[in-house]
Motif scaffolding. Structure first.
Motif, PDB file in Angstrom:
ATOM      1  N   ASN A 160       0.757  -1.324   0.104  1.00 39.79           N
ATOM      2  CA  ASN A 160      -0.065   0.090  -0.051  1.00 39.79           C
ATOM      3  C   ASN A 160       0.791   1.305   0.032  1.00 39.79           C
ATOM      4  OD1 ASN A 160      -2.282  -1.627   0.027  1.00 39.79           O
ATOM      5  ND2 ASN A 160      -2.473  -1.326   2.197  1.00 39.79           N
ATOM      6  N   ASN A 161       0.054   2.307  -0.500  1.00 38.19           N
ATOM      7  CA  ASN A 161       0.786   3.712  -0.532  1.00 38.19           C
ATOM      8  C   ASN A 161       1.942   3.873  -1.403  1.00 38.19           C
ATOM      9  OD1 ASN A 161      -1.442   4.665   1.135  1.00 38.19           O
ATOM     10  ND2 ASN A 161      -0.462   3.471   2.951  1.00 38.19           N
ATOM     11  N   PHE A 162       2.255   3.112  -2.616  1.00 35.27           N
ATOM     12  CA  PHE A 162       3.435   3.209  -3.426  1.00 35.27           C
ATOM     13  C   PHE A 162       3.379   4.593  -3.963  1.00 35.27           C
ATOM     14  CE2 PHE A 162       5.281   2.134  -7.271  1.00 35.27           C
ATOM     15  CZ  PHE A 162       6.468   2.177  -6.651  1.00 35.27           C
TER      16      PHE A 162
ATOM     17  N   LEU B  63       9.325   8.450  -5.316  1.00 34.57           N
ATOM     18  CA  LEU B  63       9.851   9.788  -5.394  1.00 34.57           C
ATOM     19  C   LEU B  63      10.761   9.870  -6.557  1.00 34.57           C
ATOM     20  CD1 LEU B  63      10.271  10.112  -1.470  1.00 34.57           C
ATOM     21  CD2 LEU B  63       8.383  10.937  -2.938  1.00 34.57           C
ATOM     22  N   GLN B  64      11.417   8.801  -6.809  1.00 31.95           N
ATOM     23  CA  GLN B  64      12.380   8.704  -7.925  1.00 31.95           C
ATOM     24  C   GLN B  64      11.780   7.475  -8.866  1.00 31.95           C
ATOM     25  OE1 GLN B  64      16.415   8.477  -6.985  1.00 31.95           O
ATOM     26  NE2 GLN B  64      16.583  10.099  -5.491  1.00 31.95           N
ATOM     27  N   SER B  65      12.223   7.887 -10.257  1.00 33.63           N
ATOM     28  CA  SER B  65      11.948   6.710 -11.362  1.00 33.63           C
ATOM     29  C   SER B  65      11.957   5.397 -10.966  1.00 33.63           C
ATOM     30  CB  SER B  65      12.380   7.375 -12.782  1.00 33.63           C
ATOM     31  OG  SER B  65      13.812   7.378 -12.542  1.00 33.63           O
ATOM     32  N   ASP B  66      13.318   5.109 -10.492  1.00 34.92           N
ATOM     33  CA  ASP B  66      13.659   3.783 -10.169  1.00 34.92           C
ATOM     34  C   ASP B  66      13.361   3.330  -8.718  1.00 34.92           C
ATOM     35  OD1 ASP B  66      15.328   5.412  -8.624  1.00 34.92           O
ATOM     36  OD2 ASP B  66      17.152   4.421  -9.442  1.00 34.92           O
ATOM     37  N   ASP B  67      12.501   4.064  -7.968  1.00 29.22           N
ATOM     38  CA  ASP B  67      12.067   3.443  -6.885  1.00 29.22           C
ATOM     39  C   ASP B  67      11.004   2.211  -7.170  1.00 29.22           C
ATOM     40  OD1 ASP B  67      13.305   5.516  -5.222  1.00 29.22           O
ATOM     41  OD2 ASP B  67      11.521   6.515  -4.843  1.00 29.22           O
ATOM     42  N   TYR B  68      11.013   1.395  -5.923  1.00 24.97           N
ATOM     43  CA  TYR B  68      10.074   0.078  -6.154  1.00 24.97           C
ATOM     44  C   TYR B  68       9.546  -0.524  -4.929  1.00 24.97           C
ATOM     45  CZ  TYR B  68      14.501  -2.823  -5.625  1.00 24.97           C
ATOM     46  OH  TYR B  68      15.321  -3.256  -4.940  1.00 24.97           O
ATOM     47  N   PHE B  69       8.894  -1.328  -5.013  1.00 20.65           N
ATOM     48  CA  PHE B  69       8.064  -1.886  -3.650  1.00 20.65           C
ATOM     49  C   PHE B  69       7.599  -3.257  -3.991  1.00 20.65           C
ATOM     50  CE2 PHE B  69       4.405  -1.147  -0.496  1.00 20.65           C
ATOM     51  CZ  PHE B  69       5.185  -1.567   0.510  1.00 20.65           C
TER      52      PHE B  69
ATOM     53  N   ASP C 127       3.010  -0.961   4.095  1.00 18.69           N
ATOM     54  CA  ASP C 127       3.287   0.428   3.654  1.00 18.69           C
ATOM     55  C   ASP C 127       4.590   0.624   3.043  1.00 18.69           C
ATOM     56  OD1 ASP C 127       0.545   1.107   4.206  1.00 18.69           O
ATOM     57  OD2 ASP C 127       1.132   1.223   6.316  1.00 18.69           O
ATOM     58  N   PHE C 128       4.567   1.271   1.817  1.00 18.28           N
ATOM     59  CA  PHE C 128       5.872   1.815   1.293  1.00 18.28           C
ATOM     60  C   PHE C 128       6.548   2.905   2.361  1.00 18.28           C
ATOM     61  CE2 PHE C 128       7.854   4.494  -1.809  1.00 18.28           C
ATOM     62  CZ  PHE C 128       8.864   3.771  -2.408  1.00 18.28           C
TER      63      PHE C 128
END
Length: 252
Positions: free
Chosen positions: A157-159, A162-168, A251-252
Motif C-alpha cells: 500500500n501507499n506506493f 519519489l524517483q523513477s527507479d523506486d520500487y516496492f 506500507d511503502f
C-alpha cells in the motif's frame, strides 16, 4: 578481411572438433556407477515424472565433447535409479566434469512449486555438477524436495515513488531442492528456493497480490523497497498451514 577469414577458420575448426554421443541406451553390466535418488513433497509424499539426465562434458577453446550417460525420470514412488559406465579417460581429474540436469516441467505447476513457475524469474535450477569421479563403483544418491504450492494475499500500500527507479516488491523463500542436512534460515533439512524478483511489484498506489508459498512449511516473506533511491529489506518468517487465509499488509 584477414581477421574475418581467421574467425571463420576457427569456427570451422571448432565445429569439426565438436562431438556429442548418446550412450543412454547402453546397458552397463559390470564396474557400473549408479545415479539414484528420489523426489518428495510435503509429508514425504513421492513426486513422479521428474526427468533426470546426466552428461560427461569436456571442452576448451578448440574442441567440445559431450557424452550423455543417463536419461530417466522418477517413478510412482518418486524414485530414480540408473547405472552407467565411465570410460578410462573420464575417471579422475580429466579436465572434464559430469553434469546432472533436473527437469520438473512435467509436474503440475498448479500443485507444486517448480524451477519454472511461468512468471519469469523464479526458483533456482537444482541441477548440479560433479568435477571428478575417481572410482567406477561410486553411488551418487540425492534426495530433492518439491514443495506443494499455496497462495497468500499481500497488500503493498501507499506506493508513491519519489524517483523513477523506486520500487516496492515482495519475494518468497521456502524449502526447495536438494537435501542438505541443516538449513537454519528456514529450519529445514532442504536447500532454499525463491520466487519473485521483479514479478510481484507495486504498480499502483495500493496493490493486492496473490503470492505463492510452500504449503506446510516455514517460509520467509521478503519485502523490498527502494524509496527515494535508498534500498531496505524486511524478512518475515511465517508457517503456511493447509487452507490458509493469510493476508499481510505493508506500507511503502
Amino acid at each position: 578481411m584477414k581477421n574475418l577469414f581467421r574467425i571463420f577458420a576457427l569456427m570451422f575448426i571448432f565445429a569439426s572438433c565438436s562431438k556429442t554421443e548418446d550412450d543412454t541406451n547402453d546397458q552397463c553390466t559390470g564396474n557400473c556407477t549408479i545415479l539414484k535418488g528420489n523426489f518428495v513433497t510435503l509429508n514425504t509424499e513421492p513426486v513422479p515424472n521428474v526427468k533426470v539426465s546426466m552428461k560427461y562434458i569436456k571442452s576448451n577453446e578448440l574442441a567440445f565433447y559431450s557424452r550423455k550417460l543417463v536419461d530417466t525420470k522418477s517413478d510412482q514412488n518418486g524414485n530414480f535409479n540408473s547405472n552407467f559406465f565411465i570410460k578410462d579417460n573420464e575417471i579422475g581429474n580429466t579436465g572434464g566434469y559430469f553434469h546432472i540436469d533436473i527437469d520438473d516441467s512435467n509436474i503440475d505447476v498448479n500443485k507444486y512449486i517448480r524451477t519454472n513457475n511461468l512468471i519469469g524469474n523464479t526458483t533456482t535450477d537444482i541441477g548440479f555438477a560433479i568435477f571428478s569421479i575417481t572410482n567406477r563403483d561410486t553411488i551418487i544418491d540425492k534426495t530433492f524436495y518439491i514443495p506443494k504450492k499455496a497462495y497468500i494475499k499481500v497488500n503493498l500500500n501507499n506506493f508513491t515513488p519519489l524517483q523513477s527507479d523506486d520500487y516496492f516488491e515482495v519475494q518468497t523463500l521456502y524449502p526447495f531442492g536438494p537435501k542438505i542436512g541443516v538449513n537454519t534460515f528456514l529450519n529445514s533439512e532442504y536447500s532454499t528456493g525463491f520466487s519473485g524478483y521483479g514479478n510481484w511489484r507495486a504498480t499502483n498506489n495500493n496493490n493486492l497480490l496473490n503470492v505463492f508459498v510452500a504449503e506446510g512449511e516455514n517460509n520467509v516473506i521478503r519485502i523490498l523497497r527502494r524509496k527515494n533511491g535508498v534500498n531496505t529489506s524486511e524478512d518475515i518468517s511465517i508457517f503456511i498451514p493447509q487452507n490458509n487465509t493469510i493476508e499481510l499488509t505493508y506500507d511503502f
